[in-house]
Design a protein around this motif. Structure first.
Motif, short mmCIF file in Angstrom:
data_model
loop_
_atom_site.label_atom_id
_atom_site.label_comp_id
_atom_site.label_asym_id
_atom_site.label_seq_id
_atom_site.Cartn_x
_atom_site.Cartn_y
_atom_site.Cartn_z
N ILE A 57 0.85 -1.20 0.00
CA ILE A 57 0.00 0.00 0.00
C ILE A 57 0.88 1.25 0.00
CG2 ILE A 57 -1.66 1.34 1.36
CD1 ILE A 57 -2.75 -1.44 2.35
N GLY A 58 1.91 1.26 0.83
CA GLY A 58 2.82 2.40 0.90
C GLY A 58 3.55 2.64 -0.41
N GLY A 59 3.94 1.58 -1.10
CA GLY A 59 4.64 1.72 -2.38
C GLY A 59 3.77 2.34 -3.45
N ILE A 60 2.54 1.88 -3.53
CA ILE A 60 1.60 2.45 -4.51
C ILE A 60 1.34 3.92 -4.18
CG2 ILE A 60 -0.79 2.37 -5.34
CD1 ILE A 60 -0.60 -0.72 -4.88
N GLU A 61 1.12 4.19 -2.93
CA GLU A 61 0.87 5.57 -2.47
C GLU A 61 2.07 6.46 -2.74
OE1 GLU A 61 1.17 8.56 0.89
OE2 GLU A 61 2.45 6.86 0.43
N LEU A 62 3.27 5.95 -2.52
CA LEU A 62 4.49 6.73 -2.72
C LEU A 62 4.59 7.23 -4.16
CD1 LEU A 62 7.35 7.68 -1.84
CD2 LEU A 62 8.16 5.44 -2.58
N VAL A 63 4.50 6.35 -5.10
CA VAL A 63 4.67 6.71 -6.50
C VAL A 63 3.55 7.63 -7.00
CG1 VAL A 63 4.80 5.82 -8.86
CG2 VAL A 63 6.01 4.64 -7.01
N SER A 64 2.31 7.24 -6.73
CA SER A 64 1.19 8.02 -7.26
C SER A 64 1.15 9.43 -6.67
CB SER A 64 -0.14 7.30 -7.01
OG SER A 64 -0.39 7.16 -5.63
N LYS A 65 1.34 9.56 -5.39
CA LYS A 65 1.25 10.88 -4.77
C LYS A 65 2.47 11.74 -5.06
CE LYS A 65 -2.23 9.91 -1.35
NZ LYS A 65 -2.54 9.86 0.07
N MET A 66 3.62 11.14 -5.30
CA MET A 66 4.80 11.92 -5.64
C MET A 66 4.59 12.59 -7.00
SD MET A 66 8.84 10.87 -5.68
CE MET A 66 8.64 9.81 -4.28
N VAL A 67 4.09 11.84 -7.95
CA VAL A 67 3.83 12.40 -9.28
C VAL A 67 2.76 13.49 -9.19
CG1 VAL A 67 2.89 11.87 -11.57
CG2 VAL A 67 4.56 10.33 -10.51
N LEU A 68 1.68 13.23 -8.48
CA LEU A 68 0.61 14.22 -8.35
C LEU A 68 1.09 15.49 -7.65
CD1 LEU A 68 -2.35 11.88 -7.39
CD2 LEU A 68 -2.06 13.13 -9.54
N TYR A 69 1.87 15.34 -6.59
CA TYR A 69 2.37 16.51 -5.87
C TYR A 69 3.28 17.35 -6.73
CZ TYR A 69 4.61 19.48 -2.44
OH TYR A 69 5.09 20.57 -1.76
N PHE A 70 4.17 16.72 -7.48
CA PHE A 70 5.09 17.46 -8.32
C PHE A 70 4.33 18.35 -9.30
CE2 PHE A 70 7.45 17.99 -12.27
CZ PHE A 70 8.59 18.61 -11.81
N PHE A 71 3.35 17.77 -10.01
CA PHE A 71 2.59 18.56 -10.98
C PHE A 71 1.72 19.61 -10.30
CE2 PHE A 71 3.69 14.93 -13.71
CZ PHE A 71 4.32 15.64 -14.71
N HIS A 72 1.22 19.30 -9.12
CA HIS A 72 0.45 20.28 -8.34
C HIS A 72 1.33 21.47 -7.97
CE1 HIS A 72 -1.10 21.83 -4.44
NE2 HIS A 72 -2.26 21.75 -5.07
N GLU A 73 2.53 21.20 -7.50
CA GLU A 73 3.48 22.24 -7.12
C GLU A 73 3.86 23.11 -8.31
OE1 GLU A 73 6.02 24.01 -4.14
OE2 GLU A 73 4.32 22.65 -4.01
N ARG A 74 4.12 22.50 -9.46
CA ARG A 74 4.50 23.24 -10.65
C ARG A 74 3.33 24.09 -11.16
NH1 ARG A 74 9.05 24.44 -10.05
NH2 ARG A 74 9.05 25.23 -12.17
N ALA A 75 2.12 23.57 -11.07
CA ALA A 75 0.94 24.34 -11.49
C ALA A 75 0.78 25.57 -10.61
CB ALA A 75 -0.31 23.47 -11.43
N TRP A 76 0.94 25.41 -9.31
CA TRP A 76 0.82 26.54 -8.39
C TRP A 76 1.92 27.58 -8.62
CZ3 TRP A 76 -2.58 28.90 -5.49
CH2 TRP A 76 -3.75 28.22 -5.16
#
Length: 83
Positions: A57-76
């Protein structure tokens, strides 16, 4: 004289003072995900009682949320509001 002082310390443009580069966004992404993933693994282990499942569960969460956060940060970064 004010322009000379600002030029010497590297504050000659407003963009430099308010912009965040990609490397900084990447480091913030990784450090935040480390904290989040450790929490997710701990909670998953408490709920499931299985370390292998908790790490899955942690591995899936790690990859998916890292990608989402990066693009969220760049959009902001492109949004001028609040800068």
């Amino acid at each position: 004289m004010g322009n000379v002082i600002h030029s010497e310390v590297g504050l000659d443009t407003e963009e430099q003072a308010s912009s965040e580069n990609i490397k900084r966004s990447l480091v913030k992404t990784i450090s935040w995900r480390a904290v989040g993933t450790i929490t997710t693994v701990a909670i998953s282990y408490i709920i499931t009682g299985t370390m292998a499942l908790a790490f899955s569960i942690g591995g899936i969460e790690l990859v998916s949320k890292m990608v989402l956060y990066f693009f969220h940060e760049r959009a902001w970064e492109k949004i001028k509001w609040g800068k």
